[in-house]
Design a protein around this motif. Structure first.
Motif, PDB file in Angstrom:
ATOM      1  N   ILE A 150      16.449 -51.303  12.334  1.00 18.92           N
ATOM      2  CA  ILE A 150      15.803 -51.952  13.476  1.00 18.92           C
ATOM      3  C   ILE A 150      14.633 -51.107  13.969  1.00 18.92           C
ATOM      4  CG2 ILE A 150      16.123 -52.531  15.921  1.00 18.92           C
ATOM      5  CD1 ILE A 150      18.931 -53.525  15.154  1.00 18.92           C
ATOM      6  N   MET A 151      14.830 -49.779  14.029  1.00 15.41           N
ATOM      7  CA  MET A 151      13.756 -48.893  14.481  1.00 15.41           C
ATOM      8  C   MET A 151      12.556 -48.969  13.541  1.00 15.41           C
ATOM      9  SD  MET A 151      13.820 -44.811  15.399  1.00 15.41           S
ATOM     10  CE  MET A 151      13.991 -44.251  13.707  1.00 15.41           C
ATOM     11  N   VAL A 152      12.812 -48.997  12.228  1.00  9.62           N
ATOM     12  CA  VAL A 152      11.719 -49.091  11.260  1.00  9.62           C
ATOM     13  C   VAL A 152      10.966 -50.402  11.438  1.00  9.62           C
ATOM     14  CG1 VAL A 152      11.177 -49.287   8.803  1.00  9.62           C
ATOM     15  CG2 VAL A 152      12.824 -47.580   9.581  1.00  9.62           C
ATOM     16  N   TYR A 153      11.700 -51.486  11.642  1.00 12.46           N
ATOM     17  CA  TYR A 153      11.068 -52.800  11.836  1.00 12.46           C
ATOM     18  C   TYR A 153      10.173 -52.803  13.074  1.00 12.46           C
ATOM     19  CZ  TYR A 153      10.719 -57.569  13.587  1.00 12.46           C
ATOM     20  OH  TYR A 153      10.248 -58.740  14.114  1.00 12.46           O
ATOM     21  N   ILE A 154      10.691 -52.290  14.188  1.00  9.33           N
ATOM     22  CA  ILE A 154       9.904 -52.265  15.416  1.00  9.33           C
ATOM     23  C   ILE A 154       8.698 -51.351  15.269  1.00  9.33           C
ATOM     24  CG2 ILE A 154       9.954 -51.738  17.895  1.00  9.33           C
ATOM     25  CD1 ILE A 154      11.537 -54.176  17.192  1.00  9.33           C
ATOM     26  N   TRP A 155       8.870 -50.241  14.561  1.00  9.56           N
ATOM     27  CA  TRP A 155       7.777 -49.293  14.355  1.00  9.56           C
ATOM     28  C   TRP A 155       6.622 -49.958  13.609  1.00  9.56           C
ATOM     29  CZ3 TRP A 155       9.160 -43.528  13.974  1.00  9.56           C
ATOM     30  CH2 TRP A 155       8.011 -42.744  14.058  1.00  9.56           C
ATOM     31  N   PHE A 156       6.944 -50.728  12.575  1.00  6.10           N
ATOM     32  CA  PHE A 156       5.893 -51.407  11.814  1.00  6.10           C
ATOM     33  C   PHE A 156       5.261 -52.530  12.616  1.00  6.10           C
ATOM     34  CE2 PHE A 156       7.677 -49.376   8.022  1.00  6.10           C
ATOM     35  CZ  PHE A 156       6.522 -49.088   7.324  1.00  6.10           C
ATOM     36  N   ARG A 157       6.049 -53.197  13.426  1.00  2.00           N
ATOM     37  CA  ARG A 157       5.517 -54.345  14.162  1.00  2.00           C
ATOM     38  C   ARG A 157       4.724 -53.926  15.394  1.00  2.00           C
ATOM     39  NH1 ARG A 157       8.751 -59.857  15.945  1.00  2.00           N
ATOM     40  NH2 ARG A 157       7.064 -60.742  17.183  1.00  2.00           N
ATOM     41  N   PHE A 158       5.185 -52.855  16.059  1.00  2.49           N
ATOM     42  CA  PHE A 158       4.506 -52.381  17.266  1.00  2.49           C
ATOM     43  C   PHE A 158       4.040 -50.943  17.038  1.00  2.49           C
ATOM     44  CE2 PHE A 158       7.629 -55.583  18.547  1.00  2.49           C
ATOM     45  CZ  PHE A 158       6.845 -56.450  19.291  1.00  2.49           C
ATOM     46  N   GLU A 159       4.147 -50.096  18.083  1.00  9.43           N
ATOM     47  CA  GLU A 159       3.857 -48.680  17.951  1.00  9.43           C
ATOM     48  C   GLU A 159       5.166 -47.895  18.036  1.00  9.43           C
ATOM     49  OE1 GLU A 159       1.985 -50.568  20.284  1.00  9.43           O
ATOM     50  OE2 GLU A 159       0.496 -50.865  18.699  1.00  9.43           O
ATOM     51  N   TRP A 160       5.074 -46.580  17.785  1.00  7.23           N
ATOM     52  CA  TRP A 160       6.288 -45.767  17.740  1.00  7.23           C
ATOM     53  C   TRP A 160       7.000 -45.745  19.085  1.00  7.23           C
ATOM     54  CZ3 TRP A 160       7.130 -41.636  20.915  1.00  7.23           C
ATOM     55  CH2 TRP A 160       6.017 -41.069  21.554  1.00  7.23           C
ATOM     56  N   GLN A 161       6.260 -45.848  20.197  1.00 11.17           N
ATOM     57  CA  GLN A 161       6.917 -45.857  21.511  1.00 11.17           C
ATOM     58  C   GLN A 161       7.882 -47.044  21.642  1.00 11.17           C
ATOM     59  OE1 GLN A 161       3.590 -45.556  21.097  1.00 11.17           O
ATOM     60  NE2 GLN A 161       2.701 -44.079  22.526  1.00 11.17           N
ATOM     61  N   PHE A 162       7.449 -48.195  21.140  1.00 11.67           N
ATOM     62  CA  PHE A 162       8.315 -49.381  21.195  1.00 11.67           C
ATOM     63  C   PHE A 162       9.560 -49.183  20.339  1.00 11.67           C
ATOM     64  CE2 PHE A 162       4.124 -51.069  22.273  1.00 11.67           C
ATOM     65  CZ  PHE A 162       4.415 -51.893  23.347  1.00 11.67           C
TER      66      PHE A 162
END
Length: 309
Positions: A150-162
């Motif tokens: 999930i963290m990898v998915y959010i990282w690619f979709r948004f920025e690392w803070q998200f």
């Protein structure tokens, strides 16, 4: 006919104003849940601790109280008896007996004799301690891998803070949900573990909706302060978030009330998880972006003018 809104469209709740209070409340709940887990522990089902499982069909509606008294007097330790889908379908669970497999088979024979000839044994299973230990390990890894993906998915979709904020919020939900099961003593088995993973998926869906609105407003309102922008984003998605949670809870409450004992632990985990997941999406994930120093990375634009990606 106007559409139903639990929250008015023009709501303006200053969530970020109370972010320190949310941090304290969440930290207390997480620490309390972790402390209870390591001191008291979960009430693991046979899936995890091993034991004997017997499913029977009775002649007419089962006398659960009578069965409990009958099998409880056999001296085999903890005995769990519950309806399993129908009034005449019963699931019996016994703790693992001291000794090897012969001791387990002897206990199973004792239970079979005590049940008599008026019942039909549909299935019987012996779950050894090694299998239970392997399932615990597999369950732990499934949670960890899910959170990392999930963290990898959010990282690619948004920025690392998200990504960091979303995983912190998910850990928050999982730990507190586990703490809830420690406090209530409800049996924790594979179905309950599946419910915890389902809660993580539901929670991240809510969080992504809010994050999408934050990203949109970062481009649209170039001069707005970040705390005000986060408040605006949360409030603009609040009606959708509460309506989704409300309708989901209606279905889960119906399942909890009428679904029987077989899925009660599963639905209870989902009900509590939906509530805590909604709270974390609003009061934990988005405010954490302030702590992680979220900044704009877009060309300058006039306030109120949308910038094309």
């Amino acid at each position: 006919m106007k559409p139903l809104h639990l929250i008015p469209d023009d709501v303006n709740v200053p969530f970020l104003k109370f972010r320190k209070l949310f941090y304290i409340v969440s930290l207390v709940m997480v620490l309390a849940s972790a402390a209870l887990f390591f001191t008291k522990g979960l009430n693991f089902g046979i899936d995890f601790r091993g034991g004997i499982l017997v499913e029977i069909k009775t002649d007419g509606p089962a006398d659960i109280s009578g069965l409990r008294d009958n099998l409880g007097s056999l001296g085999l330790g903890d005995v769990s008896i519950q309806e399993f889908g129908a009034p005449d379908d019963v699931l019996i669970q016994l703790q693992r007996q001291d000794g090897d497999e012969k001791a387990q088979m002897a206990a199973l024979a004792t239970v079979t004799d005590a049940l008599g000839e008026n019942v039909t044994i549909r299935r019987s299973e012996l779950v050894g301690p090694k299998v239970g230990s392997e399932l615990k390990e597999a369950g732990f890894y499934s949670v960890v891998i899910s959170l990392l993906l999930i963290m990898v998915y959010i990282w690619f979709r948004f920025e690392w803070q998200f990504a960091v904020a979303s995983v912190v919020a998910l850990l928050h939900d999982v730990v507190i949900t586990v703490g809830f099961f420690v406090i209530t003593g409800v049996q924790f088995d594979l179905a309950t573990l599946a419910a915890v993973l389902t809660v993580a998926g539901y929670s991240i869906n809510d969080t992504v909706v809010v994050f999408d609105r934050i990203r949109e407003y970062l481009r649209k309102f170039r001069k707005m302060e970040i705390p005000d922008l986060l408040d605006l984003s949360i409030n603009s998605t609040l009606s959708r978030t509460t309506m989704t949670s409300f309708t989901t809870l209606l279905a889960l409450i119906a399942l909890f009330t009428f679904g029987g004992e077989a899925i009660r632990g599963f639905t209870l985990a989902l009900i509590f998880g939906i509530v805590i997941g909604t709270y974390s999406s609003i009061c934990v994930a988005s405010p954490l972006l302030i702590v992680l120093r979220l900044k704009r990375k877009i060309p300058e634009a006039e306030e109120g003018q949308e910038v094309k990606a």
